[in-house]
Write a protein that holds these residues in place. Structure first.
Motif, PDB file in Angstrom:
ATOM      1  N   TYR A  37       0.842  -1.194   0.000  1.00 28.75           N
ATOM      2  CA  TYR A  37       0.000   0.000   0.000  1.00 28.75           C
ATOM      3  C   TYR A  37       0.877   1.243   0.000  1.00 28.75           C
ATOM      4  O   TYR A  37       1.996   1.243   0.529  1.00 28.75           O
ATOM      5  CB  TYR A  37      -0.897   0.047   1.247  1.00 28.75           C
ATOM      6  CG  TYR A  37      -1.841  -1.117   1.355  1.00 28.75           C
ATOM      7  CD1 TYR A  37      -1.395  -2.341   1.844  1.00 28.75           C
ATOM      8  CD2 TYR A  37      -3.159  -1.019   0.937  1.00 28.75           C
ATOM      9  CE1 TYR A  37      -2.250  -3.429   1.923  1.00 28.75           C
ATOM     10  CE2 TYR A  37      -4.022  -2.108   1.018  1.00 28.75           C
ATOM     11  CZ  TYR A  37      -3.545  -3.305   1.511  1.00 28.75           C
ATOM     12  OH  TYR A  37      -4.406  -4.383   1.579  1.00 28.75           O
ATOM     13  N   GLN A  39       0.687   5.349   1.208  1.00 30.56           N
ATOM     14  CA  GLN A  39      -0.085   6.300   1.993  1.00 30.56           C
ATOM     15  C   GLN A  39       0.575   7.673   1.963  1.00 30.56           C
ATOM     16  O   GLN A  39       1.752   7.814   2.287  1.00 30.56           O
ATOM     17  CB  GLN A  39      -0.226   5.841   3.445  1.00 30.56           C
ATOM     18  CG  GLN A  39      -1.166   6.727   4.254  1.00 30.56           C
ATOM     19  CD  GLN A  39      -1.392   6.219   5.658  1.00 30.56           C
ATOM     20  OE1 GLN A  39      -0.529   5.616   6.280  1.00 30.56           O
ATOM     21  NE2 GLN A  39      -2.594   6.462   6.187  1.00 30.56           N
ATOM     22  N   GLN A  43      -4.156  10.985   4.155  1.00 25.93           N
ATOM     23  CA  GLN A  43      -4.990  10.120   3.312  1.00 25.93           C
ATOM     24  C   GLN A  43      -4.975   8.690   3.835  1.00 25.93           C
ATOM     25  O   GLN A  43      -4.089   8.299   4.586  1.00 25.93           O
ATOM     26  CB  GLN A  43      -4.486  10.139   1.860  1.00 25.93           C
ATOM     27  CG  GLN A  43      -4.595  11.487   1.186  1.00 25.93           C
ATOM     28  CD  GLN A  43      -4.182  11.417  -0.273  1.00 25.93           C
ATOM     29  OE1 GLN A  43      -4.136  10.340  -0.882  1.00 25.93           O
ATOM     30  NE2 GLN A  43      -3.885  12.573  -0.860  1.00 25.93           N
ATOM     31  N   ALA A  44      -5.966   7.930   3.385  1.00 27.19           N
ATOM     32  CA  ALA A  44      -5.998   6.504   3.698  1.00 27.19           C
ATOM     33  C   ALA A  44      -4.969   5.771   2.839  1.00 27.19           C
ATOM     34  O   ALA A  44      -4.595   6.252   1.763  1.00 27.19           O
ATOM     35  CB  ALA A  44      -7.392   5.941   3.422  1.00 27.19           C
ATOM     36  N   PRO A  45      -4.511   4.625   3.296  1.00 31.38           N
ATOM     37  CA  PRO A  45      -3.652   3.808   2.430  1.00 31.38           C
ATOM     38  C   PRO A  45      -4.380   3.445   1.143  1.00 31.38           C
ATOM     39  O   PRO A  45      -5.608   3.311   1.125  1.00 31.38           O
ATOM     40  CB  PRO A  45      -3.381   2.564   3.282  1.00 31.38           C
ATOM     41  CG  PRO A  45      -3.534   3.034   4.694  1.00 31.38           C
ATOM     42  CD  PRO A  45      -4.653   4.036   4.633  1.00 31.38           C
ATOM     43  N   LEU A  47      -4.272   0.632  -2.086  1.00 30.92           N
ATOM     44  CA  LEU A  47      -3.720  -0.644  -2.534  1.00 30.92           C
ATOM     45  C   LEU A  47      -2.925  -0.459  -3.817  1.00 30.92           C
ATOM     46  O   LEU A  47      -3.427   0.104  -4.782  1.00 30.92           O
ATOM     47  CB  LEU A  47      -4.859  -1.649  -2.756  1.00 30.92           C
ATOM     48  CG  LEU A  47      -4.467  -3.026  -3.286  1.00 30.92           C
ATOM     49  CD1 LEU A  47      -3.645  -3.788  -2.257  1.00 30.92           C
ATOM     50  CD2 LEU A  47      -5.721  -3.822  -3.675  1.00 30.92           C
ATOM     51  N   TYR A  88       3.630   0.510   2.834  1.00 32.48           N
ATOM     52  CA  TYR A  88       3.445  -0.571   3.795  1.00 32.48           C
ATOM     53  C   TYR A  88       3.239  -1.894   3.081  1.00 32.48           C
ATOM     54  O   TYR A  88       2.516  -1.947   2.077  1.00 32.48           O
ATOM     55  CB  TYR A  88       2.208  -0.327   4.660  1.00 32.48           C
ATOM     56  CG  TYR A  88       2.285   0.878   5.561  1.00 32.48           C
ATOM     57  CD1 TYR A  88       1.674   2.079   5.210  1.00 32.48           C
ATOM     58  CD2 TYR A  88       2.961   0.817   6.785  1.00 32.48           C
ATOM     59  CE1 TYR A  88       1.735   3.187   6.047  1.00 32.48           C
ATOM     60  CE2 TYR A  88       3.024   1.924   7.624  1.00 32.48           C
ATOM     61  CZ  TYR A  88       2.414   3.096   7.235  1.00 32.48           C
ATOM     62  OH  TYR A  88       2.480   4.193   8.072  1.00 32.48           O
ATOM     63  N   GLN A  90       1.708  -5.842   3.689  1.00 28.51           N
ATOM     64  CA  GLN A  90       0.603  -6.420   4.472  1.00 28.51           C
ATOM     65  C   GLN A  90       0.509  -7.905   4.216  1.00 28.51           C
ATOM     66  O   GLN A  90       0.685  -8.358   3.078  1.00 28.51           O
ATOM     67  CB  GLN A  90      -0.710  -5.736   4.095  1.00 28.51           C
ATOM     68  CG  GLN A  90      -1.972  -6.459   4.545  1.00 28.51           C
ATOM     69  CD  GLN A  90      -2.727  -7.072   3.370  1.00 28.51           C
ATOM     70  OE1 GLN A  90      -3.235  -6.366   2.506  1.00 28.51           O
ATOM     71  NE2 GLN A  90      -2.839  -8.399   3.318  1.00 28.51           N
ATOM     72  N   PHE A 100       0.506  -5.578   9.219  1.00 22.41           N
ATOM     73  CA  PHE A 100       1.226  -4.640   8.390  1.00 22.41           C
ATOM     74  C   PHE A 100       2.653  -4.477   8.890  1.00 22.41           C
ATOM     75  O   PHE A 100       2.926  -4.610  10.095  1.00 22.41           O
ATOM     76  CB  PHE A 100       0.544  -3.268   8.418  1.00 22.41           C
ATOM     77  CG  PHE A 100      -0.828  -3.248   7.793  1.00 22.41           C
ATOM     78  CD1 PHE A 100      -1.942  -3.640   8.529  1.00 22.41           C
ATOM     79  CD2 PHE A 100      -1.011  -2.843   6.482  1.00 22.41           C
ATOM     80  CE1 PHE A 100      -3.211  -3.631   7.967  1.00 22.41           C
ATOM     81  CE2 PHE A 100      -2.275  -2.822   5.910  1.00 22.41           C
ATOM     82  CZ  PHE A 100      -3.373  -3.217   6.650  1.00 22.41           C
ATOM     83  N   GLY A 101       3.551  -4.147   7.956  1.00 21.57           N
ATOM     84  CA  GLY A 101       4.886  -3.735   8.351  1.00 21.57           C
ATOM     85  C   GLY A 101       4.845  -2.333   8.939  1.00 21.57           C
ATOM     86  O   GLY A 101       3.802  -1.671   8.928  1.00 21.57           O
ATOM     87  N   GLN A 102       5.988  -1.879   9.404  1.00 15.14           N
ATOM     88  CA  GLN A 102       6.047  -0.569  10.056  1.00 15.14           C
ATOM     89  C   GLN A 102       6.203   0.570   9.061  1.00 15.14           C
ATOM     90  O   GLN A 102       6.105   1.737   9.437  1.00 15.14           O
ATOM     91  CB  GLN A 102       7.189  -0.529  11.092  1.00 15.14           C
ATOM     92  CG  GLN A 102       8.569  -0.249  10.513  1.00 15.14           C
ATOM     93  CD  GLN A 102       9.237  -1.450   9.862  1.00 15.14           C
ATOM     94  OE1 GLN A 102       8.604  -2.461   9.557  1.00 15.14           O
ATOM     95  NE2 GLN A 102      10.553  -1.346   9.667  1.00 15.14           N
TER      96      GLN A 102
END
Lengths: 109, 122
Positions: A37, A39, A43-45, A47, A88, A90, A100-102
């Motif tokens: 993803y 981001q 905003q939202a992530p 895909l 990110y 996932q 999710f990763g960091q």
């Protein structure tokens, strides 16, 4: 429990450069459960990539994903100003849901 | 076009309650599993809860079990998250999301709302 570790934490690059982002899983995972993803601030992530290598609808072919087992890569060729964001990875597991990763932050040099 | 619009966020004291709503449009809501994902300030996203299309299968993040309840009303295309006994660490932007892949085994979250900010603070 699967833990996703992304590296590096931050990358400083210039538009036009290419970049590879890494996502490492603590145990081998099914590639079909690995997604990426993007981001941007406020905003939202969004895909980008699913099933490790399939681009989501509307995602330009500058974005590509690869990998299997524990090591996955997101490659962005020819960075554009709009690509500077946080990325990110996932994973989905039936027992732990979505993890999710960091994140890796791409910043303009 | 898929649209997910959250509402109901706000400031609440520790131990308090809040109910989030998500209004869905642009797809046949009653045929999709739906999920809530949250993101604390400066952190990565964290899945919170999912509910299958008929409401039969529900799953939660361990840290919210017994405190949060996901529900849906397919008649009005809406998803809800009732949050009780809120803690400081529940402070986050809460996103309504549409997961895909339960039939194909190719899992991803292909649509996200704009998010609702929940702040737990005294």
């Amino acid at each position: 429990e699967i833990v996703l570790t992304q590296s590096p934490g931050t990358l400083s690059l210039s538009p036009g450069e290419g970049v590879t982002l890494s996502c490492r899983a603590s145990h081998s995972v099914d590639s079909n459960s690995l997604a990426w993803y993007q981001q941007k601030p406020g905003q939202a992530p969004r895909l980008l990539i699913f099933a490790a290598s399939a681009r989501a609808t509307g995602i330009p072919d500058r974005f590509s994903g690869s990998g299997s087992g524990t090591d996955f890569i997101l490659t962005i060729s020819r960075l554009e100003p709009d690509d500077f964001a946080v990325y990110y990875c996932q994973h989905f597991g039936s027992s732990q849901g979505y993890t999710f990763g960091q994140g890796t932050k791409l910043e303009i040099k | 076009e898929v649209q997910l619009v959250e509402s109901g966020g706000g400031l609440v004291r520790p131990g308090g309650s809040l109910r989030l709503s998500c209004a869905a449009s642009g797809f046949t809501f009653s045929t999709f599993t739906m999920s809530w994902v949250r993101q604390a300030p400066g952190k990565g996203p964290e899945w919170v809860a999912s509910m299958k299309e008929d409401g039969d299968e529900i799953s939660y993040l361990d840290s919210v079990k017994g405190r949060f309840t996901i529900s849906r009303d397919n008649a009005v295309n809406s998803l809800y998250l009732q949050m009780n006994s809120l803690r400081d660490e529940d402070t986050a932007v809460y996103y309504c999301t549409r997961p895909r892949g339960y039939a194909s085994g190719i899992y991803r979250l292909d649509s996200w709302g704009q998010g609702a900010l929940v702040t737990v603070s005294s």
